[in-house]
Motif scaffolding. Structure first.
Motif, short mmCIF file in Angstrom:
data_model
loop_
_atom_site.label_atom_id
_atom_site.label_comp_id
_atom_site.label_asym_id
_atom_site.label_seq_id
_atom_site.Cartn_x
_atom_site.Cartn_y
_atom_site.Cartn_z
N LEU A 171 0.84 -1.21 0.00
CA LEU A 171 0.00 0.00 0.00
C LEU A 171 0.87 1.25 0.00
O LEU A 171 0.57 2.23 -0.69
N ALA A 172 1.96 1.24 0.76
CA ALA A 172 2.88 2.37 0.76
C ALA A 172 3.48 2.58 -0.63
O ALA A 172 3.59 3.72 -1.11
N LEU A 173 3.82 1.49 -1.29
CA LEU A 173 4.37 1.57 -2.65
C LEU A 173 3.33 2.10 -3.64
O LEU A 173 3.59 3.02 -4.41
N ALA A 174 2.13 1.49 -3.60
CA ALA A 174 1.08 1.85 -4.56
C ALA A 174 0.54 3.25 -4.31
O ALA A 174 0.33 4.03 -5.26
N GLY A 175 0.31 3.59 -3.05
CA GLY A 175 -0.21 4.92 -2.73
C GLY A 175 0.77 6.02 -3.11
O GLY A 175 0.38 7.05 -3.68
N GLY A 176 2.05 5.79 -2.82
CA GLY A 176 3.06 6.76 -3.21
C GLY A 176 3.16 6.89 -4.72
O GLY A 176 3.28 7.99 -5.27
N LEU B 263 -3.59 4.98 6.30
CA LEU B 263 -4.19 3.68 6.01
C LEU B 263 -3.18 2.55 6.22
O LEU B 263 -3.54 1.47 6.70
N THR B 264 -1.93 2.81 5.87
CA THR B 264 -0.90 1.79 6.04
C THR B 264 -0.72 1.43 7.51
O THR B 264 -0.55 0.26 7.86
N LYS B 265 -0.77 2.43 8.38
CA LYS B 265 -0.64 2.16 9.82
C LYS B 265 -1.76 1.26 10.34
O LYS B 265 -1.57 0.50 11.29
N LEU B 266 -2.94 1.34 9.69
CA LEU B 266 -4.08 0.53 10.12
C LEU B 266 -3.92 -0.95 9.77
O LEU B 266 -4.53 -1.81 10.42
N ILE B 267 -3.12 -1.25 8.76
CA ILE B 267 -3.01 -2.64 8.31
C ILE B 267 -1.59 -3.18 8.46
O ILE B 267 -1.23 -4.18 7.86
N ALA C 146 -8.25 6.40 -9.53
CA ALA C 146 -9.09 5.72 -8.54
C ALA C 146 -9.10 4.20 -8.69
O ALA C 146 -9.00 3.45 -7.71
N PHE C 147 -9.24 3.71 -9.91
CA PHE C 147 -9.42 2.27 -10.11
C PHE C 147 -8.35 1.64 -11.01
O PHE C 147 -8.56 0.57 -11.57
N GLU C 148 -7.20 2.28 -11.13
CA GLU C 148 -6.17 1.76 -12.03
C GLU C 148 -5.57 0.43 -11.57
O GLU C 148 -4.88 -0.25 -12.33
N GLN C 149 -5.84 0.05 -10.31
CA GLN C 149 -5.24 -1.16 -9.76
C GLN C 149 -6.18 -2.38 -9.82
O GLN C 149 -5.89 -3.41 -9.22
N LEU C 150 -7.29 -2.28 -10.55
CA LEU C 150 -8.23 -3.40 -10.62
C LEU C 150 -7.62 -4.57 -11.39
O LEU C 150 -6.70 -4.40 -12.20
N PRO D 287 -9.61 -2.03 -1.56
CA PRO D 287 -10.37 -0.92 -0.97
C PRO D 287 -9.49 0.23 -0.48
O PRO D 287 -9.86 1.39 -0.59
N TYR D 288 -8.33 -0.11 0.06
CA TYR D 288 -7.42 0.93 0.56
C TYR D 288 -6.83 1.75 -0.58
O TYR D 288 -6.71 2.98 -0.48
N GLU D 289 -6.46 1.09 -1.68
CA GLU D 289 -5.92 1.80 -2.84
C GLU D 289 -6.99 2.72 -3.44
O GLU D 289 -6.69 3.83 -3.88
N ILE D 290 -8.22 2.22 -3.49
CA ILE D 290 -9.32 3.03 -4.02
C ILE D 290 -9.53 4.27 -3.16
O ILE D 290 -9.76 5.37 -3.67
#
Length: 417
Positions: free
Chosen positions: A142-147, A192-196, A366-370, A395-398
């Motif tokens: 998530l850190a990689l994808a979100g960044g 979000l990353t801290k949550l998971i 928003a949805f490029e990771q589907l 869901p987190y990436e979205i």
């Protein structure tokens, strides 16, 4: 002859289904365009003409994407991207490791490295940190994808090139317009990353690069992309405007010279072409489908639906970017189709061309990771994650993509509309 809304939607869904079924994406898009035109009431010859015109319209973006391959190839092969990401992680330290991973991927994507490649490049460092600190795989990814998402909306990457071309706006302006949403995207990613951080499987062993490759200094690594970005922004402070077709390759050449690899330039160019040819081929297929959608009644039908639902027309900008990224699972294809199809309607809603380009570009994240796109699979492989676990991250990436879209929309409404 105008194509019916039903025909355009049917063609779009045909392409989606074929892509999900693992059919070649470019042929899926072309076949979807052909079916959409025929179902929508056009003759075969007219349908083919619309497809060709759509592909022609996207050709300037394809040329600029190819040009960006010079910079990307040189940055990757000289080791510059590894040095930049390593130094960011080192600077922030273990306590802020997640932030460091996110910023590293954002910077690499932001200077023109393809999003998939940016994630793959930083992944080994992320895996090492994940193993050392006992962080879960999904938190690191998530850190990689979100960044990467944050960097992608402020970069000279294909999605930004496409919206700047279709809205006829200078690339540097589109890049700069989403800086605040990108920063917000990093902020949301870290939260979000801290949550998971303890959810899901962990890394079993350290997977950081076992062979230590010689890398250039940080200054030598940065000078190439800084030259490109400086040239792109030159038109904002002077009468000299440098097109990405020139600025991006020049940055790559400067990178090669600065790192002392001029003799390897041809190999780096070949690598850059190999990285971009898939995107360019995808853009051709996207152009054929965009040509059909442009000649359909879909735009008017969408506006009518918004009016019936009492949704303000200016929300067409974020909605179009979001929906097209949902349909294509690609920020490039989503941004291209949305900006080429809904440009006039977005501007008529009161937004300037820059407003519309900025919001559509953010919405396309928003949805490029589907799973019917490449990012889903390449990112999973980058951290050795199973497909089932990869789905739990969606869901987190979205949320990251939506947060950047909301911020971009609000900023453009409050300050620039």
């Amino acid at each position: 002859m105008q194509i019916t809304t039903f025909g355009a939607i049917f063609g779009l869904f045909t392409a989606i289904i074929l892509i999900i079924k693992k059919f070649q994406p470019v042929y899926s898009l072309m076949l979807g365009a052909l079916v959409g035109g025929l179902i929508g009431g056009c003759h075969l010859s007219q349908t083919v003409e619309y497809m060709i015109n759509g592909a022609k319209d996207i050709s300037p973006s394809i040329l600029r994407v190819l040009a960006s391959g010079v910079l990307a190839g040189c940055l990757i092969k000289t080791g510059s991207v590894n040095k930049i990401s390593e130094e960011i992680i080192k600077l922030l330290g273990t306590d802020k490791a997640i932030l460091g991973i996110a910023i590293s991927t954002m910077v690499l994507a932001g200077v023109g490295v393809n999003l998939d490649v940016a994630i793959i490049t930083v992944a080994p460092i992320g895996m090492y940190i994940g193993n050392k600190l006992s962080y879960s795989k999904i938190s690191i990814l998530l850190a990689l994808a979100g960044g990467g998402k944050a960097g992608n909306i402020i970069s000279p990457n294909p999605n930004t090139l496409a919206v700047s071309e279709n809205f006829n706006i200078t690339l540097s302006n589109v890049m700069a317009s989403n800086i605040v949403p990108a920063i917000c995207g990093i902020f949301i990613t870290v939260i979000l990353t801290k949550l998971i951080i303890d959810k899901g499987s962990k890394f079993e062993q350290s997977n950081i690069l076992q062979e230590k490759k010689e890398m250039p200094t940080l200054f030598r690594s940065l000078i190439g992309p800084l030259v490109s970005i400086g040239l792109l922004f030159l038109g904002n402070i002077s009468s000299v405007s440098i097109d990405p077709l020139i600025a991006l390759p020049l940055g790559g050449i400067v990178c090669v010279i600065a790192t002392g690899n001029i003799k390897k330039l041809n190999n780096y160019l070949a690598y850059g072409v190999s990285q971009m040819q898939g995107v360019c081929i995808l853009l051709i297929g996207t152009g054929t489908l965009a040509g059909i959608i442009q000649m359909s009644n879909l735009q008017n039908s969408t506006i009518t639906v918004l009016e019936v639902l009492s949704v303000p027309q200016f929300l067409l900008a974020p909605i179009s970017g979001i929906l097209m990224s949902l349909a294509t699972a690609s920020s490039t294809a989503g941004a291209t189709i949305a900006s080429s199809t809904f440009k006039e309607a977005i501007i008529s809603s009161g937004f300037s061309a820059l407003n519309g380009a900025s919001i559509v570009n953010a919405g396309s994240s928003a949805f490029e990771q589907l799973p019917h796109g490449s990012l889903f699979h390449t990112s999973a492989k980058s951290v050795n994650m199973g497909i089932k676990e990869r789905f739990t991250l969606l869901p987190y990436e979205i949320m990251v993509g939506f947060s950047m879209t909301v911020v971009s929309t609000l900023i453009n409404i409050m300050f620039f509309k």
